[in-house]
Motif scaffolding. Structure first.
Motif, PDB file in Angstrom:
ATOM      1  N   GLY A 167       0.835  -1.269   0.012  1.00 16.25           N
ATOM      2  CA  GLY A 167       0.060  -0.073  -0.007  1.00 16.25           C
ATOM      3  C   GLY A 167       0.810   1.196  -0.060  1.00 16.25           C
ATOM      4  O   GLY A 167       0.576   2.165  -0.737  1.00 16.25           O
ATOM      5  N   ALA A 168       1.927   1.418   0.894  1.00 14.20           N
ATOM      6  CA  ALA A 168       2.756   2.287   1.084  1.00 14.20           C
ATOM      7  C   ALA A 168       3.570   2.625  -0.416  1.00 14.20           C
ATOM      8  O   ALA A 168       3.685   3.768  -0.799  1.00 14.20           O
ATOM      9  N   ALA A 169       3.756   1.417  -1.078  1.00 15.68           N
ATOM     10  CA  ALA A 169       4.594   1.588  -2.228  1.00 15.68           C
ATOM     11  C   ALA A 169       3.796   2.206  -3.396  1.00 15.68           C
ATOM     12  O   ALA A 169       4.393   3.057  -4.191  1.00 15.68           O
ATOM     13  N   LEU A 170       2.469   1.793  -3.485  1.00 14.80           N
ATOM     14  CA  LEU A 170       1.602   2.504  -4.500  1.00 14.80           C
ATOM     15  C   LEU A 170       1.356   3.822  -4.179  1.00 14.80           C
ATOM     16  O   LEU A 170       1.259   4.797  -5.181  1.00 14.80           O
ATOM     17  N   LEU A 171       1.486   4.409  -2.912  1.00 23.29           N
ATOM     18  CA  LEU A 171       1.172   5.771  -2.531  1.00 23.29           C
ATOM     19  C   LEU A 171       2.548   6.480  -3.058  1.00 23.29           C
ATOM     20  O   LEU A 171       2.620   7.504  -3.307  1.00 23.29           O
ATOM     21  N   GLY A 172       3.586   5.934  -2.813  1.00 23.86           N
ATOM     22  CA  GLY A 172       4.754   6.463  -3.126  1.00 23.86           C
ATOM     23  C   GLY A 172       5.023   6.715  -4.817  1.00 23.86           C
ATOM     24  O   GLY A 172       5.451   7.591  -5.379  1.00 23.86           O
ATOM     25  N   LEU A 173       4.376   5.902  -5.426  1.00 25.12           N
ATOM     26  CA  LEU A 173       4.465   5.689  -7.070  1.00 25.12           C
ATOM     27  C   LEU A 173       3.486   6.867  -7.456  1.00 25.12           C
ATOM     28  O   LEU A 173       3.779   7.602  -8.453  1.00 25.12           O
ATOM     29  N   ALA A 174       2.459   6.938  -6.672  1.00 20.31           N
ATOM     30  CA  ALA A 174       1.351   8.087  -6.976  1.00 20.31           C
ATOM     31  C   ALA A 174       1.911   9.304  -6.829  1.00 20.31           C
ATOM     32  O   ALA A 174       1.720  10.220  -7.877  1.00 20.31           O
ATOM     33  N   LEU A 175       2.747   9.430  -5.783  1.00 21.88           N
ATOM     34  CA  LEU A 175       3.496  10.989  -5.645  1.00 21.88           C
ATOM     35  C   LEU A 175       4.445  11.109  -6.891  1.00 21.88           C
ATOM     36  O   LEU A 175       4.514  12.422  -7.168  1.00 21.88           O
ATOM     37  N   ALA A 176       5.144   9.890  -7.058  1.00 21.44           N
ATOM     38  CA  ALA A 176       6.192  10.375  -8.414  1.00 21.44           C
ATOM     39  C   ALA A 176       5.420  10.524  -9.396  1.00 21.44           C
ATOM     40  O   ALA A 176       5.944  11.395 -10.168  1.00 21.44           O
ATOM     41  N   MET A 177       4.118  10.185  -9.979  1.00 27.97           N
ATOM     42  CA  MET A 177       3.575  10.397 -10.998  1.00 27.97           C
ATOM     43  C   MET A 177       2.906  12.267 -11.002  1.00 27.97           C
ATOM     44  O   MET A 177       3.033  12.500 -11.952  1.00 27.97           O
ATOM     45  N   VAL A 178       2.478  12.379  -9.713  1.00 26.80           N
ATOM     46  CA  VAL A 178       2.337  13.914  -9.552  1.00 26.80           C
ATOM     47  C   VAL A 178       3.349  14.750  -9.796  1.00 26.80           C
ATOM     48  O   VAL A 178       3.232  15.858 -10.334  1.00 26.80           O
ATOM     49  N   ILE A 179       4.492  14.436  -9.365  1.00 31.30           N
ATOM     50  CA  ILE A 179       5.682  15.289  -9.428  1.00 31.30           C
ATOM     51  C   ILE A 179       6.005  15.450 -10.857  1.00 31.30           C
ATOM     52  O   ILE A 179       6.557  16.220 -11.236  1.00 31.30           O
ATOM     53  N   SER A 180       6.039  14.563 -11.582  1.00 33.14           N
ATOM     54  CA  SER A 180       6.496  14.474 -13.133  1.00 33.14           C
ATOM     55  C   SER A 180       5.620  15.414 -13.737  1.00 33.14           C
ATOM     56  O   SER A 180       6.015  15.553 -15.008  1.00 33.14           O
ATOM     57  N   ALA A 181       3.865  15.555 -13.497  1.00 29.53           N
ATOM     58  CA  ALA A 181       3.367  16.151 -14.266  1.00 29.53           C
ATOM     59  C   ALA A 181       3.543  17.470 -15.062  1.00 29.53           C
ATOM     60  O   ALA A 181       3.385  17.862 -16.081  1.00 29.53           O
ATOM     61  N   PRO A 182       4.216  18.277 -13.908  1.00 26.74           N
ATOM     62  CA  PRO A 182       4.516  19.740 -14.457  1.00 26.74           C
ATOM     63  C   PRO A 182       5.554  19.715 -15.792  1.00 26.74           C
ATOM     64  O   PRO A 182       5.380  20.747 -16.680  1.00 26.74           O
ATOM     65  N   LEU A 183       6.265  18.795 -16.037  1.00 24.08           N
ATOM     66  CA  LEU A 183       7.002  18.672 -17.000  1.00 24.08           C
ATOM     67  C   LEU A 183       6.306  18.725 -18.389  1.00 24.08           C
ATOM     68  O   LEU A 183       6.824  19.166 -19.562  1.00 24.08           O
ATOM     69  N   ALA A 184       5.171  18.545 -18.424  1.00 22.84           N
ATOM     70  CA  ALA A 184       4.239  18.694 -19.611  1.00 22.84           C
ATOM     71  C   ALA A 184       4.168  19.958 -20.202  1.00 22.84           C
ATOM     72  O   ALA A 184       3.878  20.200 -21.232  1.00 22.84           O
ATOM     73  N   PHE A 185       4.492  20.767 -19.545  1.00 21.99           N
ATOM     74  CA  PHE A 185       4.288  22.385 -19.991  1.00 21.99           C
ATOM     75  C   PHE A 185       5.471  22.598 -20.943  1.00 21.99           C
ATOM     76  O   PHE A 185       5.192  23.720 -21.784  1.00 21.99           O
ATOM     77  N   VAL A 186       6.580  21.844 -21.088  1.00 21.58           N
ATOM     78  CA  VAL A 186       7.300  21.922 -22.006  1.00 21.58           C
ATOM     79  C   VAL A 186       6.775  21.688 -23.350  1.00 21.58           C
ATOM     80  O   VAL A 186       7.307  22.292 -24.342  1.00 21.58           O
ATOM     81  N   PHE A 187       5.846  20.952 -23.509  1.00 20.84           N
ATOM     82  CA  PHE A 187       5.206  20.444 -24.804  1.00 20.84           C
ATOM     83  C   PHE A 187       4.633  21.748 -25.328  1.00 20.84           C
ATOM     84  O   PHE A 187       4.305  21.726 -26.406  1.00 20.84           O
ATOM     85  N   LEU A 188       4.266  23.020 -24.708  1.00 22.33           N
ATOM     86  CA  LEU A 188       3.512  24.070 -25.112  1.00 22.33           C
ATOM     87  C   LEU A 188       4.253  24.495 -26.199  1.00 22.33           C
ATOM     88  O   LEU A 188       3.280  24.866 -27.298  1.00 22.33           O
ATOM     89  N   GLY A 189       5.436  24.683 -26.120  1.00 25.16           N
ATOM     90  CA  GLY A 189       6.082  25.436 -27.357  1.00 25.16           C
ATOM     91  C   GLY A 189       6.161  24.885 -28.705  1.00 25.16           C
ATOM     92  O   GLY A 189       5.721  25.135 -29.709  1.00 25.16           O
TER      93      GLY A 189
END
Length: 405
Positions: A167-189
């Motif tokens: 359970g804790a491992a899945l929550l850690g993976l969820a946090l990693a996914m959220v942290i990576s999301a803002p990198l998508a703003f690079v695609f805007l250009g």
């Protein structure tokens, strides 16, 4: 003469690779999550395997939609939305252990998240931004760097499971996914440039026209049929290989090591396949990949089951694994252009995910009834031969469309 590549294209490759590293690394970790989740939560192996199989199917069904939205409005909003859905699915599965939360979280939400944060969306963004003569190589580079996630996320997942539980491992993976999301703003250009660029001497192709063009193209149909085998083979390996090694009386930790080796070799294999797709016809490279996979699987079944054989097989399959993605998407772009690349790759990928669904689910179902994984291994080897025969006849000449008046 090769086209000058802008700084924005390289940033798109790096950002996309990091997002795919996290997204695909989590997916590759499900082979480690399957056994502990079944024991801790009281779910049968086949039931949790069904939830994993379901996210493969949902991923395939959602991929054409995610790709079509990204084709029209850019990859950034699609990736961010998908990352949130992915994290919510992991968190739901972790905090509400049970069959239906697993089906909704791991099955539906993770499947939607994968469709928005993996190859069909991210590589399409890279393909639209890259110069045509370097497109396959750059997509291969993005896929290669993105494959490194398997070598990093898989051992981290194993560590979290051993330290704090699944359970804790899945929550850690969820946090990693959220942290990576803002990198998508690079695609805007690069998205803005690609979506506003005129299609010289050719008329724009609508979704309906692109779909009609694809389903009447013999090569696209053969490519789509062959992609089923890729999904079946890799999903069966990723979900059941750790359990298979345990049935061979090998150490439990070897499963995590094998998946990490697979992820690391994926990086090299994806990069090499991207280059090979630039030098040779992609469909011929794909055919030989499927032949080599089949031979490797036959060798695994009949060789003595040792740690060296297990790691060597994982490495070979990694070299021959996700390199099919830049080759397949590059071939689609070569034939139909990049205007509807996300949607057309998504439709092709749907068949890949039908294969993945069957590979993930049937492995657990058949093992519970026969006590052996060997019949599925041999079926995957035979499927590789069929896929190779489907790819050899594909013609890759660009389709001809009426010019603008």
């Amino acid at each position: 003469m090769t086209s000058r590549v802008s700084r924005g294209v390289y940033l798109t490759i790096v950002a996309g690779a990091v997002i795919m590293s996290v997204s695909m690394g989590i997916r590759q970790s499900y082979g480690l999550i399957l056994g502990p989740a079944s024991m801790e939560w009281g779910l049968s192996l086949s039931m949790f395997a069904l939830a994993i199989a379901l996210h493969n199917l949902v991923w395939g069904l959602a991929q054409p939609v995610a790709g079509a939205i990204a084709d029209r409005y850019g990859a950034a909003p699609v990736v961010i939305t998908g990352a949130i859905a992915y994290a919510l699915g992991l968190a739901l599965t972790a905090t509400m252990p049970g069959l239906w939360p697993a089906m909704v979280g791991t099955g539906v939400l993770v499947g939607i998240g994968l469709s928005c944060t993996s190859y069909g969306t991210v590589l399409a963004a890279v393909g639209r931004a890259a110069p045509p003569e370097r497109r396959t190589a750059m997509m291969g580079t993005a896929s290669a760097i993105g494959s490194i996630g398997g070598a990093v996320v898989v051992p981290a997942t194993q560590f979290m499971i051993e330290a704090s539980g699944v359970g804790a491992a899945l929550l850690g993976l969820a946090l990693a996914m959220v942290i990576s999301a803002p990198l998508a703003f690079v695609f805007l250009g690069t998205d803005r440039q690609a979506l506003r660029a005129p299609v010289a001497l050719k008329r724009e192709v609508s979704f309906g026209e692109a779909l009609k063009e694809a389903v009447s193209h013999r090569g696209y149909i053969l490519l789509t049929l062959g992609f089923f085998t890729c999904g079946f083979q890799l999903a069966f390996f990723a979900v059941h290989f750790p359990s298979y090694l345990v049935t061979c009386h090998l150490p439990v930790a070897l499963g995590a090591a094998a998946l990490a080796v697979f992820g690391g070799c994926n990086a090299l294999g994806s990069w090499l396949c991207g280059l090979l797709g630039t030098w040779y016809r992609p469909q011929i490279v794909l055919a030989w990949i499927y032949i080599a996979r089949g031979l490797a699987i036959v060798a695994l079944v009949f060789l003595p089951k040792t740690e060296f054989v297990a790691l060597a097989f994982a490495g070979v399959l990694g070299l021959l694994g996700l390199g099919t993605v830049p080759l397949t998407s590059g071939l689609i772009a070569r034939i139909f252009g990049t205007g509807n690349l996300g949607m057309l790759f998504g439709l092709c990928f749907l068949n890949h995910q039908i294969g993945a669904f069957l590979g993930a689910w049937s492995g657990g179902w058949l093992f519970e009834r026969t006590g052996s994984f060997d019949p599925i291994w041999l079926a995957t080897a035979a499927a590789g031969g069929v896929a190779a025969l489907l790819h050899f006849p594909i013609r890759d000449e660009p389709v001809v469309r009426p010019a603008l008046a």
